[in-house]
Design a protein around this motif. Structure first.
Motif, PDB file in Angstrom:
ATOM      1  N   SER A   1     -21.363  26.132  40.763  1.00 36.41           N
ATOM      2  CA  SER A   1     -21.584  27.492  40.307  1.00 36.41           C
ATOM      3  C   SER A   1     -22.505  27.455  38.947  1.00 36.41           C
ATOM      4  CB  SER A   1     -20.264  28.339  39.870  1.00 36.41           C
ATOM      5  OG  SER A   1     -19.494  27.394  38.865  1.00 36.41           O
TER       6      SER A   1
ATOM      7  N   PHE B   1     -25.710  25.463  36.446  1.00 39.43           N
ATOM      8  CA  PHE B   1     -27.080  25.323  36.486  1.00 39.43           C
ATOM      9  C   PHE B   1     -27.559  24.451  37.457  1.00 39.43           C
ATOM     10  CE2 PHE B   1     -30.504  22.530  34.116  1.00 39.43           C
ATOM     11  CZ  PHE B   1     -31.506  23.272  34.824  1.00 39.43           C
ATOM     12  N   LEU B   2     -27.031  23.198  37.564  1.00 39.91           N
ATOM     13  CA  LEU B   2     -27.551  22.062  38.525  1.00 39.91           C
ATOM     14  C   LEU B   2     -26.974  22.528  39.718  1.00 39.91           C
ATOM     15  CD1 LEU B   2     -27.087  18.726  36.394  1.00 39.91           C
ATOM     16  CD2 LEU B   2     -28.977  20.284  36.536  1.00 39.91           C
TER      17      LEU B   2
ATOM     18  N   THR C   1     -15.314  26.371  43.460  1.00 37.10           N
ATOM     19  CA  THR C   1     -15.251  27.127  42.148  1.00 37.10           C
ATOM     20  C   THR C   1     -13.960  27.612  41.507  1.00 37.10           C
ATOM     21  OG1 THR C   1     -16.131  28.943  40.877  1.00 37.10           O
ATOM     22  CG2 THR C   1     -15.867  29.427  43.381  1.00 37.10           C
ATOM     23  N   ARG C   2     -13.604  27.449  40.607  1.00 37.52           N
ATOM     24  CA  ARG C   2     -12.265  28.061  40.134  1.00 37.52           C
ATOM     25  C   ARG C   2     -12.299  29.611  40.014  1.00 37.52           C
ATOM     26  NH1 ARG C   2     -12.057  25.721  34.489  1.00 37.52           N
ATOM     27  NH2 ARG C   2     -14.169  26.299  34.790  1.00 37.52           N
TER      28      ARG C   2
ATOM     29  N   ARG D   1     -13.598  16.575  33.439  1.00 37.21           N
ATOM     30  CA  ARG D   1     -14.436  15.486  34.531  1.00 37.21           C
ATOM     31  C   ARG D   1     -13.523  14.531  35.159  1.00 37.21           C
ATOM     32  NH1 ARG D   1     -17.489  17.620  30.594  1.00 37.21           N
ATOM     33  NH2 ARG D   1     -19.754  17.653  30.596  1.00 37.21           N
TER      34      ARG D   1
ATOM     35  N   VAL E   1     -32.098  18.147  32.178  1.00 34.63           N
ATOM     36  CA  VAL E   1     -32.889  18.653  33.332  1.00 34.63           C
ATOM     37  C   VAL E   1     -33.483  19.925  32.679  1.00 34.63           C
ATOM     38  CG1 VAL E   1     -32.450  19.500  35.527  1.00 34.63           C
ATOM     39  CG2 VAL E   1     -31.065  17.667  35.019  1.00 34.63           C
TER      40      VAL E   1
ATOM     41  N   ASN F   1     -27.636  28.034  31.281  1.00 32.84           N
ATOM     42  CA  ASN F   1     -26.967  26.615  30.954  1.00 32.84           C
ATOM     43  C   ASN F   1     -28.062  25.556  30.697  1.00 32.84           C
ATOM     44  OD1 ASN F   1     -24.626  27.955  30.895  1.00 32.84           O
ATOM     45  ND2 ASN F   1     -23.766  26.697  32.526  1.00 32.84           N
TER      46      ASN F   1
HETATM   47  N1  LIG Z   1     -27.760  19.919  32.745  1.00 30.28           N
HETATM   48  C1  LIG Z   1     -27.991  18.827  32.226  1.00 30.28           C
HETATM   49  O1  LIG Z   1     -29.229  18.612  31.900  1.00 30.28           O
HETATM   50  C2  LIG Z   1     -27.074  17.775  32.570  1.00 30.28           C
HETATM   51  C3  LIG Z   1     -27.563  16.489  32.251  1.00 30.28           C
HETATM   52  C4  LIG Z   1     -26.607  15.254  32.428  1.00 30.28           C
HETATM   53  C5  LIG Z   1     -25.617  15.414  32.767  1.00 30.28           C
HETATM   54  N2  LIG Z   1     -25.259  16.821  33.138  1.00 30.28           N
HETATM   55  C6  LIG Z   1     -23.668  17.141  33.744  1.00 30.28           C
HETATM   56  O2  LIG Z   1     -23.806  17.525  35.051  1.00 30.28           O
HETATM   57  C7  LIG Z   1     -22.658  18.366  35.338  1.00 30.28           C
HETATM   58  C8  LIG Z   1     -23.269  19.912  35.730  1.00 30.28           C
HETATM   59  O3  LIG Z   1     -24.216  20.258  34.580  1.00 30.28           O
HETATM   60  P1  LIG Z   1     -24.481  21.561  34.446  1.00 30.28           P
HETATM   61  O4  LIG Z   1     -25.701  21.821  33.745  1.00 30.28           O
HETATM   62  O5  LIG Z   1     -24.514  22.514  35.905  1.00 30.28           O
HETATM   63  O6  LIG Z   1     -23.163  22.625  34.115  1.00 30.28           O
HETATM   64  P2  LIG Z   1     -22.674  23.927  34.074  1.00 30.28           P
HETATM   65  O7  LIG Z   1     -23.623  24.764  34.307  1.00 30.28           O
HETATM   66  O8  LIG Z   1     -21.713  23.908  32.944  1.00 30.28           O
HETATM   67  O9  LIG Z   1     -21.671  23.667  35.181  1.00 30.28           O
HETATM   68  C9  LIG Z   1     -20.259  22.997  35.413  1.00 30.28           C
HETATM   69  C10 LIG Z   1     -19.451  23.659  36.262  1.00 30.28           C
HETATM   70  O10 LIG Z   1     -18.390  22.956  36.236  1.00 30.28           O
HETATM   71  C11 LIG Z   1     -17.093  23.622  36.594  1.00 30.28           C
HETATM   72  N3  LIG Z   1     -16.208  23.393  35.486  1.00 30.28           N
HETATM   73  C12 LIG Z   1     -16.217  23.379  34.334  1.00 30.28           C
HETATM   74  N4  LIG Z   1     -14.980  22.917  33.724  1.00 30.28           N
HETATM   75  C13 LIG Z   1     -14.021  22.613  34.955  1.00 30.28           C
HETATM   76  C14 LIG Z   1     -12.750  22.091  34.921  1.00 30.28           C
HETATM   77  N5  LIG Z   1     -11.794  22.018  34.015  1.00 30.28           N
HETATM   78  N6  LIG Z   1     -12.267  21.911  36.449  1.00 30.28           N
HETATM   79  C15 LIG Z   1     -13.148  22.132  37.381  1.00 30.28           C
HETATM   80  N7  LIG Z   1     -14.386  22.727  37.230  1.00 30.28           N
HETATM   81  C16 LIG Z   1     -14.823  22.804  36.102  1.00 30.28           C
HETATM   82  C17 LIG Z   1     -17.594  25.118  36.369  1.00 30.28           C
HETATM   83  O11 LIG Z   1     -17.505  25.761  37.594  1.00 30.28           O
HETATM   84  P3  LIG Z   1     -16.618  26.929  37.884  1.00 30.28           P
HETATM   85  O12 LIG Z   1     -16.139  27.528  36.431  1.00 30.28           O
HETATM   86  O13 LIG Z   1     -17.045  27.903  38.874  1.00 30.28           O
HETATM   87  O14 LIG Z   1     -15.085  26.347  38.488  1.00 30.28           O
HETATM   88  C18 LIG Z   1     -18.965  25.181  35.975  1.00 30.28           C
HETATM   89  O15 LIG Z   1     -19.898  25.938  36.641  1.00 30.28           O
HETATM   90  C19 LIG Z   1     -21.890  18.481  34.101  1.00 30.28           C
HETATM   91  O16 LIG Z   1     -20.888  17.653  34.090  1.00 30.28           O
HETATM   92  C20 LIG Z   1     -22.884  17.958  33.090  1.00 30.28           C
HETATM   93  O17 LIG Z   1     -22.214  17.193  31.972  1.00 30.28           O
HETATM   94  C21 LIG Z   1     -25.778  17.778  33.128  1.00 30.28           C
END
Ligand SMILES: NC(=O)c1ccc[n+]([C@@H]2O[C@H](COP(=O)([O-])OP(=O)(O)OC[C@H]3O[C@@H](n4cnc5c(N)ncnc54)[C@H](OP(=O)(O)O)[C@@H]3O)[C@@H](O)[C@H]2O)c1
Length: 322
Positions: free
Chosen positions: A10, A12-13, A32-33, A89, A168, A174
């Motif tokens: 749900s 950004f990525l 998704t939660r 995580r 990214v 986000n």
């Molecule tokens: N964006 C970047 O540039 C980047 C770079 C390197 C690594 N990453 C890693 O890639 C992953 C995705 O990044 P993103 O930017 O898409 O992050 P995001 O927009 O914050 O999305 C992460 C998703 O994780 C879910 N989540 C959060 N806490 C959780 C929990 N306790 N249990 C289960 N699900 C949970 C949420 O989904 P729901 O609320 O719908 O359940 C949320 O939509 C992250 O782990 C981040 O650390 C991102």
């Protein structure tokens, strides 16, 4: 129809990937939660990220699983936040592994988020998947525990890839790009501290294309650096951003100022001051071709289109100038 399950899709990525695979005619399922999902792309399926439930049936006979779950690291690293960052995580990763062990036909590929921040603070030595040295400190320990949880289970039928993703650049919620662009437009887009820290980055389009590439190439497994081949210093990063926005100047930020701003904004300076020097050795050795190998082209693309504008399905290929 092929099927991809995006746990934590749900955000950004996940939305970048759901859009990419939907455009290719795949069924994209978002675990998704939330009980009232508001995201645009993908078919929502509820889970709690911790326990086995009816959601596991979506994984049976799915082609690909991608796990992107994790609480945002954009917060103060107090004890409670540290624990939440870690558990958000580890728990989803472990419950996904448990569910795959119990399935008759698990996905043949599982890609799990990790981060390029797993490598040490480096100004002059590029970090690849083979010789890159892992660092120390809170963020590195999170990534190590995350990858350990990912690789610990016996899953003989599933190829596993840990996505060591750099920053990214995209338009979504986000994403850091709209925030940086706003700061630059206010005349505040100068270098951060001395500006010599390296910044690894990847355009959202190449992030999705590289994931599709890794799914298709059966020889890719283990850690994979998802990052463009030309990282730059923070000083060059901010200058290139200003140039793409046609902003002639940007106030630099000295370190004490950054510490105060981070405290006010409830975030940490590590996110901007750590020198991240990751390179995509594995992707290049498998002949992946980036659409946006250079930062000026990536920023030009992002600043010339609005969030709602469609990305071209197949942008012109550019060979890396390495
Ligand atoms: N964006 C970047 O540039 C980047 C770079 C390197 C690594 N990453 C890693 O890639 C992953 C995705 O990044 P993103 O930017 O898409 O992050 P995001 O927009 O914050 O999305 C992460 C998703 O994780 C879910 N989540 C959060 N806490 C959780 C929990 N306790 N249990 C289960 N699900 C949970 C949420 O989904 P729901 O609320 O719908 O359940 C949320 O939509 C992250 O782990 C981040 O650390 C991102």
């Amino acid at each position: 129809m092929k099927k991809i399950v995006l746990a934590g899709g749900s955000g950004f990525l996940g939305q970048v990937l759901a859009r990419h695979f939907n455009e290719k005619g795949w069924d994209a399922v978002i675990l998704t939660r939330g009980d009232d999902p508001k995201f645009a792309e993908g078919r929502p399926v509820q889970w709690d990220g911790e326990t086995i439930g009816p959601w596991t049936s979506e994984l049976n006979e799915a082609d690909v699983l991608v796990n992107l779950c994790g609480k945002s690291v954009n917060c103060r690293y107090r004890r409670r936040n540290r624990e939440a960052i870690l558990q958000s995580r580890i728990r989803p990763t472990r419950v996904l592994a448990k569910s795959l062990r119990e399935l008759e036909n698990p996905p043949s590929v599982w890609l799990n988020a990790s981060s390029a921040t797993i490598y040490r603070h480096s100004f002059d030595t590029p970090m690849d998947e083979t010789d890159g040295e892992l660092g120390h400190g809170f963020s590195v320990e999170i990534c190590r525990a995350w990858e350990d949880a990912f690789f610990e289970a016996e899953l003989p039928a599933t190829r596993r890839i840990a996505l060591r993703t750099s920053m990214v650049l995209g338009h979504g919620n986000n994403s850091v790009f709209p925030i940086l662009a706003r700061i630059a437009r206010c005349g505040m887009g100068g270098k951060l501290s001395h500006g010599n820290q390296m910044t690894s980055w990847i355009h959202e389009r190449d992030f999705a294309r590289a994931i599709e590439f890794a799914i298709d190439d059966e020889d890719i497994a283990g850690p994979l650096n998802l990052t463009a081949p030309a990282p730059v210093t923070n000083s060059v990063f901010m200058k290139t951003l200003r140039q793409s926005l046609r902003i002639p100047f940007g106030l630099p930020h000295i370190k004490p100022m950054l510490e105060i701003a981070a405290w006010i904004m409830r975030t940490e300076t590590e996110l901007t001051l750590k020198s991240r020097f990751a390179i995509p050795a594995k992707l290049l050795s498998h002949r992946f071709v980036f659409n946006y190998p250079f930062l000026d082209e990536a920023f030009e693309n992002l600043t010339r289109r609005t969030p709602s504008q469609e990305l071209p399905t197949e942008p012109a290929l550019t060979l890396p100038r390495l």
